[in-house]
Write a protein that holds these residues in place. Structure first.
Motif, PDB file in Angstrom:
ATOM      1  N   TYR A   3       0.780  -1.230   0.085  1.00 12.21           N
ATOM      2  CA  TYR A   3       0.010  -0.126  -0.129  1.00 12.21           C
ATOM      3  C   TYR A   3       0.826   1.312   0.090  1.00 12.21           C
ATOM      4  O   TYR A   3       1.790   1.149   0.720  1.00 12.21           O
ATOM      5  CB  TYR A   3      -0.874  -0.017   1.324  1.00 12.21           C
ATOM      6  CG  TYR A   3      -1.791  -0.999   1.256  1.00 12.21           C
ATOM      7  CD1 TYR A   3      -2.906  -1.028   0.341  1.00 12.21           C
ATOM      8  CD2 TYR A   3      -1.718  -2.201   1.942  1.00 12.21           C
ATOM      9  CE1 TYR A   3      -3.865  -2.055   0.483  1.00 12.21           C
ATOM     10  CE2 TYR A   3      -2.534  -3.391   1.932  1.00 12.21           C
ATOM     11  CZ  TYR A   3      -3.667  -3.257   1.142  1.00 12.21           C
ATOM     12  OH  TYR A   3      -4.674  -4.420   0.960  1.00 12.21           O
ATOM     13  N   TYR A   4       0.466   2.328  -0.699  1.00 13.18           N
ATOM     14  CA  TYR A   4       1.226   3.546  -0.885  1.00 13.18           C
ATOM     15  C   TYR A   4       0.238   4.514  -0.492  1.00 13.18           C
ATOM     16  O   TYR A   4      -0.756   4.888  -1.254  1.00 13.18           O
ATOM     17  CB  TYR A   4       1.807   3.587  -2.199  1.00 13.18           C
ATOM     18  CG  TYR A   4       2.703   2.527  -2.613  1.00 13.18           C
ATOM     19  CD1 TYR A   4       3.929   2.685  -2.229  1.00 13.18           C
ATOM     20  CD2 TYR A   4       2.599   1.360  -3.073  1.00 13.18           C
ATOM     21  CE1 TYR A   4       5.129   1.720  -2.295  1.00 13.18           C
ATOM     22  CE2 TYR A   4       3.476   0.220  -3.333  1.00 13.18           C
ATOM     23  CZ  TYR A   4       4.789   0.534  -2.767  1.00 13.18           C
ATOM     24  OH  TYR A   4       5.622  -0.509  -3.166  1.00 13.18           O
ATOM     25  N   ALA A   5       0.607   5.398   0.452  1.00 12.11           N
ATOM     26  CA  ALA A   5      -0.118   6.461   0.854  1.00 12.11           C
ATOM     27  C   ALA A   5       0.220   7.796   0.063  1.00 12.11           C
ATOM     28  O   ALA A   5       1.566   8.146   0.060  1.00 12.11           O
ATOM     29  CB  ALA A   5      -0.048   6.785   2.541  1.00 12.11           C
ATOM     30  N   VAL A  50      -4.762   9.474  -0.959  1.00 18.19           N
ATOM     31  CA  VAL A  50      -5.385   8.430  -1.663  1.00 18.19           C
ATOM     32  C   VAL A  50      -4.439   7.187  -1.316  1.00 18.19           C
ATOM     33  O   VAL A  50      -3.082   7.354  -1.132  1.00 18.19           O
ATOM     34  CB  VAL A  50      -5.114   8.491  -3.114  1.00 18.19           C
ATOM     35  CG1 VAL A  50      -5.581   7.107  -3.852  1.00 18.19           C
ATOM     36  CG2 VAL A  50      -6.005   9.657  -3.778  1.00 18.19           C
ATOM     37  N   ILE A  51      -4.957   6.143  -0.986  1.00 19.19           N
ATOM     38  CA  ILE A  51      -4.008   4.887  -0.638  1.00 19.19           C
ATOM     39  C   ILE A  51      -4.015   3.946  -1.807  1.00 19.19           C
ATOM     40  O   ILE A  51      -5.281   3.449  -2.130  1.00 19.19           O
ATOM     41  CB  ILE A  51      -4.330   4.164   0.448  1.00 19.19           C
ATOM     42  CG1 ILE A  51      -3.965   5.351   1.821  1.00 19.19           C
ATOM     43  CG2 ILE A  51      -3.478   3.166   0.785  1.00 19.19           C
ATOM     44  CD1 ILE A  51      -4.493   4.690   3.005  1.00 19.19           C
ATOM     45  N   ALA A  83       2.404   0.776   5.685  1.00 19.24           N
ATOM     46  CA  ALA A  83       2.410  -0.653   6.540  1.00 19.24           C
ATOM     47  C   ALA A  83       1.107  -0.709   7.246  1.00 19.24           C
ATOM     48  O   ALA A  83       0.925  -0.444   8.206  1.00 19.24           O
ATOM     49  CB  ALA A  83       3.575  -1.121   7.294  1.00 19.24           C
ATOM     50  N   MET A  84      -0.003  -1.148   6.596  1.00 20.55           N
ATOM     51  CA  MET A  84      -1.462  -1.197   7.266  1.00 20.55           C
ATOM     52  C   MET A  84      -1.372  -2.152   8.478  1.00 20.55           C
ATOM     53  O   MET A  84      -0.933  -3.475   8.238  1.00 20.55           O
ATOM     54  CB  MET A  84      -2.172  -1.469   6.422  1.00 20.55           C
ATOM     55  CG  MET A  84      -3.885  -1.648   6.840  1.00 20.55           C
ATOM     56  SD  MET A  84      -5.214  -1.906   5.852  1.00 20.55           S
ATOM     57  CE  MET A  84      -4.570  -3.230   4.938  1.00 20.55           C
ATOM     58  N   GLU A  85      -1.669  -1.811   9.468  1.00 18.39           N
ATOM     59  CA  GLU A  85      -1.720  -2.949  10.603  1.00 18.39           C
ATOM     60  C   GLU A  85      -3.142  -3.234  10.691  1.00 18.39           C
ATOM     61  O   GLU A  85      -4.123  -2.747  10.501  1.00 18.39           O
ATOM     62  CB  GLU A  85      -1.680  -1.929  12.130  1.00 18.39           C
ATOM     63  CG  GLU A  85      -0.255  -1.439  12.289  1.00 18.39           C
ATOM     64  CD  GLU A  85       0.790  -2.415  12.589  1.00 18.39           C
ATOM     65  OE1 GLU A  85       0.493  -3.476  12.972  1.00 18.39           O
ATOM     66  OE2 GLU A  85       2.041  -2.158  12.039  1.00 18.39           O
ATOM     67  N   THR A  86      -3.251  -4.676  10.626  1.00 16.48           N
ATOM     68  CA  THR A  86      -4.588  -5.415  10.438  1.00 16.48           C
ATOM     69  C   THR A  86      -5.089  -6.110  11.526  1.00 16.48           C
ATOM     70  O   THR A  86      -6.100  -6.617  11.770  1.00 16.48           O
ATOM     71  CB  THR A  86      -4.292  -6.505   9.147  1.00 16.48           C
ATOM     72  OG1 THR A  86      -3.423  -7.375   9.611  1.00 16.48           O
ATOM     73  CG2 THR A  86      -4.148  -5.847   8.061  1.00 16.48           C
TER      74      THR A  86
END
Length: 92
Positions: A3-5, A50-51, A83-86
């Protein structure tokens, strides 16, 4: 998948108004292709976020360069891998 913010700070308010419909149509199309994870504007008028979902920074940049806001100079951009925390739980 990474993912890219992408921060899209305001560059030209008039161009942003002019190209907003094209920008939103672009994001809708990218969501349908599962290339945009989420997006939204900042309520203070400073721009938006945008992600993108992509395999690499180069791929995310290629999507970004198709955005009418970028093509027409309405917004600047800053991009970071996110780095999305899930495993986060919220207590509301």
């Amino acid at each position: 998948m990474n993912y890219y913010a992408v921060f899209l700070p305001m560059k030209d308010e008039e161009k942003s108004k002019e190209f907003r419909p094209q920008h939103l149509a672009f994001l809708k199309q990218m969501k349908q292709k599962k290339k945009v994870f989420m997006n939204g504007r900042f309520t203070d008028g400073a721009g938006g976020l945008v992600i993108y979902a992509a395999d690499s920074l180069d791929e995310a940049m290629s999507y970004l360069k198709e955005d009418p806001y970028i093509i027409n100079g309405a917004r600047d951009f800053e991009i970071h891998e996110w780095a999305m925390e899930t495993d986060v739980e919220f207590d509301f």
